[in-house]
Design an enzyme around this catalytic site. Sequence first.
Site, PDB file in Angstrom:
ATOM      1  N   ARG A  19      -9.219  -9.631 -13.191  1.00  0.00           N
ATOM      2  CA  ARG A  19      -8.060  -9.066 -13.567  1.00  0.00           C
ATOM      3  C   ARG A  19      -6.909 -10.280 -13.759  1.00  0.00           C
ATOM      4  NH1 ARG A  19      -5.337  -5.968  -8.298  1.00  0.00           N
ATOM      5  NH2 ARG A  19      -3.541  -5.889  -9.866  1.00  0.00           N
ATOM      6  N   ARG A  20      -5.592  -9.682 -13.974  1.00  0.00           N
ATOM      7  CA  ARG A  20      -4.367 -10.437 -13.991  1.00  0.00           C
ATOM      8  C   ARG A  20      -4.769 -11.860 -14.950  1.00  0.00           C
ATOM      9  NH1 ARG A  20      -4.703 -10.307  -8.388  1.00  0.00           N
ATOM     10  NH2 ARG A  20      -3.514  -8.727  -7.596  1.00  0.00           N
ATOM     11  N   PHE A  73      -6.132   1.786 -10.941  1.00  0.00           N
ATOM     12  CA  PHE A  73      -4.724   2.232 -10.876  1.00  0.00           C
ATOM     13  C   PHE A  73      -4.091   2.737 -12.166  1.00  0.00           C
ATOM     14  CE2 PHE A  73      -3.955  -2.675 -10.999  1.00  0.00           C
ATOM     15  CZ  PHE A  73      -3.287  -2.403 -12.216  1.00  0.00           C
ATOM     16  N   HIS A  74      -5.006   2.742 -13.100  1.00  0.00           N
ATOM     17  CA  HIS A  74      -4.244   3.357 -14.452  1.00  0.00           C
ATOM     18  C   HIS A  74      -4.842   4.825 -14.163  1.00  0.00           C
ATOM     19  CE1 HIS A  74      -3.313  -0.501 -16.030  1.00  0.00           C
ATOM     20  NE2 HIS A  74      -2.589   0.256 -16.706  1.00  0.00           N
ATOM     21  N   HIS A  76       0.898  -1.085   0.054  1.00  0.00           N
ATOM     22  CA  HIS A  76      -0.029   0.023  -0.098  1.00  0.00           C
ATOM     23  C   HIS A  76       0.916   1.310   0.007  1.00  0.00           C
ATOM     24  CE1 HIS A  76      -2.991   2.930   0.068  1.00  0.00           C
ATOM     25  NE2 HIS A  76      -2.298   3.511   1.051  1.00  0.00           N
ATOM     26  N   TYR A 111       2.287   5.466  -2.386  1.00  0.00           N
ATOM     27  CA  TYR A 111       2.327   6.812  -1.989  1.00  0.00           C
ATOM     28  C   TYR A 111       3.844   7.181  -2.142  1.00  0.00           C
ATOM     29  CZ  TYR A 111      -2.083   6.530   0.015  1.00  0.00           C
ATOM     30  OH  TYR A 111      -3.393   6.215   0.089  1.00  0.00           O
TER      31      TYR A 111
HETATM   32 FE1  HAS Z   1      -5.245   2.554  -4.617  1.00  0.00          FE
HETATM   33  C1  HAS Z   1      -5.599  -1.094  -5.090  1.00  0.00           C
HETATM   34  C2  HAS Z   1      -7.388   2.573  -2.185  1.00  0.00           C
HETATM   35  C3  HAS Z   1      -4.882   5.999  -3.916  1.00  0.00           C
HETATM   36  C4  HAS Z   1      -2.415   2.465  -6.840  1.00  0.00           C
HETATM   37  N1  HAS Z   1      -4.151   1.005  -5.783  1.00  0.00           N
HETATM   38  C5  HAS Z   1      -4.672  -0.054  -5.897  1.00  0.00           C
HETATM   39  C6  HAS Z   1      -3.711  -0.928  -6.619  1.00  0.00           C
HETATM   40  C7  HAS Z   1      -2.659   0.214  -7.047  1.00  0.00           C
HETATM   41  C8  HAS Z   1      -3.132   1.206  -6.591  1.00  0.00           C
HETATM   42  C9  HAS Z   1      -1.400  -0.097  -8.042  1.00  0.00           C
HETATM   43  O1  HAS Z   1      -8.797   0.241  -0.614  1.00  0.00           O
HETATM   44  C10 HAS Z   1      -3.724  -2.308  -7.106  1.00  0.00           C
HETATM   45  C11 HAS Z   1      -2.574  -3.185  -6.582  1.00  0.00           C
HETATM   46  C12 HAS Z   1      -2.766  -4.500  -6.844  1.00  0.00           C
HETATM   47  O2  HAS Z   1      -1.941  -4.926  -7.771  1.00  0.00           O
HETATM   48  O3  HAS Z   1      -3.583  -5.358  -6.447  1.00  0.00           O
HETATM   49  N2  HAS Z   1      -5.984   3.909  -3.494  1.00  0.00           N
HETATM   50  C13 HAS Z   1      -6.890   3.653  -2.354  1.00  0.00           C
HETATM   51  C14 HAS Z   1      -7.110   4.913  -1.637  1.00  0.00           C
HETATM   52  C15 HAS Z   1      -6.425   5.912  -2.280  1.00  0.00           C
HETATM   53  C16 HAS Z   1      -5.626   5.137  -3.280  1.00  0.00           C
HETATM   54  C17 HAS Z   1      -8.423   4.972  -0.564  1.00  0.00           C
HETATM   55  N3  HAS Z   1      -3.898   3.897  -5.445  1.00  0.00           N
HETATM   56  C18 HAS Z   1      -3.745   5.342  -4.888  1.00  0.00           C
HETATM   57  C19 HAS Z   1      -2.771   6.024  -5.416  1.00  0.00           C
HETATM   58  C20 HAS Z   1      -2.192   4.849  -6.327  1.00  0.00           C
HETATM   59  C21 HAS Z   1      -2.844   3.667  -5.968  1.00  0.00           C
HETATM   60  C22 HAS Z   1      -2.428   7.327  -5.008  1.00  0.00           C
HETATM   61  C23 HAS Z   1      -0.862   5.040  -6.988  1.00  0.00           C
HETATM   62  C24 HAS Z   1      -0.142   6.244  -7.394  1.00  0.00           C
HETATM   63  N4  HAS Z   1      -6.411   0.941  -3.695  1.00  0.00           N
HETATM   64  C25 HAS Z   1      -7.039   1.384  -2.574  1.00  0.00           C
HETATM   65  C26 HAS Z   1      -7.729  -0.102  -2.228  1.00  0.00           C
HETATM   66  C27 HAS Z   1      -7.155  -1.060  -3.243  1.00  0.00           C
HETATM   67  C28 HAS Z   1      -6.320  -0.369  -4.075  1.00  0.00           C
HETATM   68  C29 HAS Z   1      -8.521  -0.352  -1.376  1.00  0.00           C
HETATM   69  C30 HAS Z   1      -7.165  -2.507  -3.094  1.00  0.00           C
HETATM   70  C31 HAS Z   1      -8.338  -2.983  -4.137  1.00  0.00           C
HETATM   71  C32 HAS Z   1      -8.272  -4.539  -4.244  1.00  0.00           C
HETATM   72  O4  HAS Z   1      -9.564  -4.901  -3.679  1.00  0.00           O
HETATM   73  O5  HAS Z   1      -7.524  -5.228  -4.750  1.00  0.00           O
HETATM   74  C33 HAS Z   1      -6.499   7.399  -1.893  1.00  0.00           C
HETATM   75  O6  HAS Z   1      -5.171   7.405  -1.488  1.00  0.00           O
HETATM   76  C34 HAS Z   1      -6.922   8.221  -2.857  1.00  0.00           C
HETATM   77  C35 HAS Z   1      -6.997   9.666  -2.581  1.00  0.00           C
HETATM   78  C36 HAS Z   1      -6.910  10.567  -3.767  1.00  0.00           C
HETATM   79  C37 HAS Z   1      -7.851  11.556  -3.900  1.00  0.00           C
HETATM   80  C38 HAS Z   1      -7.912  12.578  -5.148  1.00  0.00           C
HETATM   81  C39 HAS Z   1      -7.498  13.663  -4.617  1.00  0.00           C
HETATM   82  C40 HAS Z   1      -7.228  14.862  -5.783  1.00  0.00           C
HETATM   83  C41 HAS Z   1      -6.022  15.379  -6.288  1.00  0.00           C
HETATM   84  C42 HAS Z   1      -6.090  16.082  -7.565  1.00  0.00           C
HETATM   85  C43 HAS Z   1      -5.885  17.628  -7.651  1.00  0.00           C
HETATM   86  C44 HAS Z   1      -6.184  18.015  -9.000  1.00  0.00           C
HETATM   87  C45 HAS Z   1      -5.361  18.819  -9.626  1.00  0.00           C
HETATM   88  C46 HAS Z   1      -5.663  19.291 -11.148  1.00  0.00           C
HETATM   89  C47 HAS Z   1      -4.049  19.251  -9.227  1.00  0.00           C
HETATM   90  C48 HAS Z   1      -8.718  11.635  -2.754  1.00  0.00           C
HETATM   91  C49 HAS Z   1      -4.914  15.786  -5.330  1.00  0.00           C
HETATM   92  C50 HAS Z   1      -6.382  20.590 -11.313  1.00  0.00           C
HETATM   93  C51 HAS Z   1      -6.768  20.885 -12.650  1.00  0.00           C
HETATM   94  C52 HAS Z   1      -7.304  21.823 -13.111  1.00  0.00           C
HETATM   95  C53 HAS Z   1      -7.731  22.015 -14.484  1.00  0.00           C
HETATM   96  C54 HAS Z   1      -7.625  22.944 -12.543  1.00  0.00           C
HETATM   97 CU    CU Z   2      -3.759   0.388  -1.078  1.00  0.00          CU
END
Ligand code: HAS
Ligand code: CU
Length: 577
Positions: A465-466, A403-404, A252, A256
């Site tokens: 998946r996979r 995750f993409h 996990h 980050y």
């Molecule tokens: Fe995830 C599975 C929960 C974030 C990557 N995640 C994965 C896997 C990957 C991955 C690779 O709870 C699969 C792993 C595998 O092979 O099995 N993930 C979360 C949660 C968050 C989260 C709660 N994941 C990420 C990030 C990743 C990532 C970041 C990669 C970098 N994830 C899970 C869970 C699984 C999971 C379960 C397991 C699922 C399962 O059953 O297998 C949080 O950290 C997300 C918080 C993010 C936000 C978004 C904030 C938005 C921002 C954008 C600002 C905008 C801007 C643009 C700057 C709340 C900061 C403005 C533009 C204008 C034009 C003005």
């Molecule tokens: Cu995770």
Amino acid sequence: MTILEHPQDPSAEVDTTSAEPVVVEHPPVWRIDIAGVTKADLAPVRWQLWLAYVGFALGAAMGILQAVDRVDIDLYDQVGLASYYQGLTLHGVGLALIFTFCFANAFVSLLGMRAYGRPLPRGLSQAAAWSAWVGVALAGTAIVMNKATVLFTFYTPLQATPVFYIGAVLLVISTWLVLAALIVTHRRWRAEHPLERVPLLGYVSLTTYLMWFLASLGIAIEVLGWVLPFALGWRDTVDPQFTRILFWFTGHPIVYFWLLPIYISWYLSLPKLVGGKVYSDGLVRMVFLAFLILLPVGVHHQFTDPGIPFTSKSISWILTFFIFYPSTVTAFSVFASLEMGGRARGGKGLIGWIFKLPWGNPAVAGQLLAGIGFMLGGASGFINASYVINNEVHNTAFIVGHFHLTVGTGVALSIMAISYWMVPYLTGRALWGRRVALAQVWLWLIGVLTFSRGQMWGGIEGMPRRTYISAAPYVDAQGSSWDWSNALTAIGGSLMFISAVLFFVVIIATLNHSKAVTGVQEIPVAELVHGPKRSWAIVDELKIWAAVAMILTVIVYGEVIAHYWPLNEVARAVRPW
Ligand code: HAS
Ligand code: CU
């Protein structure tokens, strides 16, 4: 007489021997903005970056094979792969481990130098670059020889040649060496500035690597204690579930480690590029601290696994919702910085400022689009993290969509965008093909949105998946929803591949065909609206916070392992492909 000013090159000489003094102009010189940093200090940074691109190229090449496989174009044999899973391992290792880790090593090393105004210890940086290259060479060779078809998660009892794990260990060691270089540099700075607050850029660099170091202990124990001895034949059997627990302890926070270098860029660098400011020093520190402390949430990858009681799963589930907080704050805070920039550029109204942002700069457009993709990726994280709904999406293609959008867009697209200023900065070559670069970043977002829509749709309709979907015997029974899902996946994946090719065209042409840059090159770092004085000095005491993170880890994972013990080491090695 005119003396030509040559601000970029103070060594321009005035010829005083002739009656009429003549200014001898040297060609304009490329310099960087960090005092005392030489080309030799930048070399390890460059080598890390090139290795990141090797990982990206490998991963992208495998990605297109997987995408077109969805519409029954099976090219694995033609390119000499033994199986779909060999390609999938190259894809995952190339992108999730090599591309991301080596970029973090390059980018954060550079920012560390900028933060502390001095080079990092050269020996440590060089050792880190060597360790990464040798590690990737070993692990990469093992996969290419089809001796390590275990995917990037290397779940036991799948077994690879020991060379693969040794390569992976070296890659992790390279990240530890970067941390060591940052700590030494920090200490040297601290000795000279005993009473000052840690520079914000140094703080976020250190917390990112400290968080990752603590996180990586899980995988280190897993590999050194079980996986490697198992591969070497020193252990005949393993407990697959226990190694999974250790893997996801790291697995996990690894996301980050991919993300935080990008958050550093979004918080501190992107605002400078758009003419905005960072809203609050204290808030940025608090966000990075939260990522350091909330380490132990990996069980949310194991909600459906047996052997882990509901209490443990509930604790992880609640802590996972805590860890949304720093990202949500980030979204608001980065938006505020962008809005300041957009309004300073004449933007009006609720959303009018967005259009005034410098969308013509690919380093900006790419990061903005990455942020848009990441908002959707983060939102899908809420779905995954919800214990009950996770049952619906776990092990389905939905997760691949998630995750993409997160690592594949928020992170990967930002890396490409950052490269558009960083490669010129590091090499002294001006960016080639601004318009191509712009087309590239847009194409990536369109591609990934199409791809992820396809994968999420398929996942909700039960697509695993996979899995080598085109060869699955049950595929024809699934009806048109799977067909649509596969079509979108194939189209989106192909667009992403074209975009990746364009990225390499821009980078290679920048290195070979572009003009030399002139003058002092600056790392874009924005000013602050509210400086560090408003935040508590104790947030800088990283030793205390690392200890807090470890205590929380011992409580949470102690509870998990206490329930899980004793181990069931009964599984023998499996090498199906
Ligand atoms: Fe995830 C599975 C929960 C974030 C990557 N995640 C994965 C896997 C990957 C991955 C690779 O709870 C699969 C792993 C595998 O092979 O099995 N993930 C979360 C949660 C968050 C989260 C709660 N994941 C990420 C990030 C990743 C990532 C970041 C990669 C970098 N994830 C899970 C869970 C699984 C999971 C379960 C397991 C699922 C399962 O059953 O297998 C949080 O950290 C997300 C918080 C993010 C936000 C978004 C904030 C938005 C921002 C954008 C600002 C905008 C801007 C643009 C700057 C709340 C900061 C403005 C533009 C204008 C034009 C003005
Ligand atoms: Cu995770």
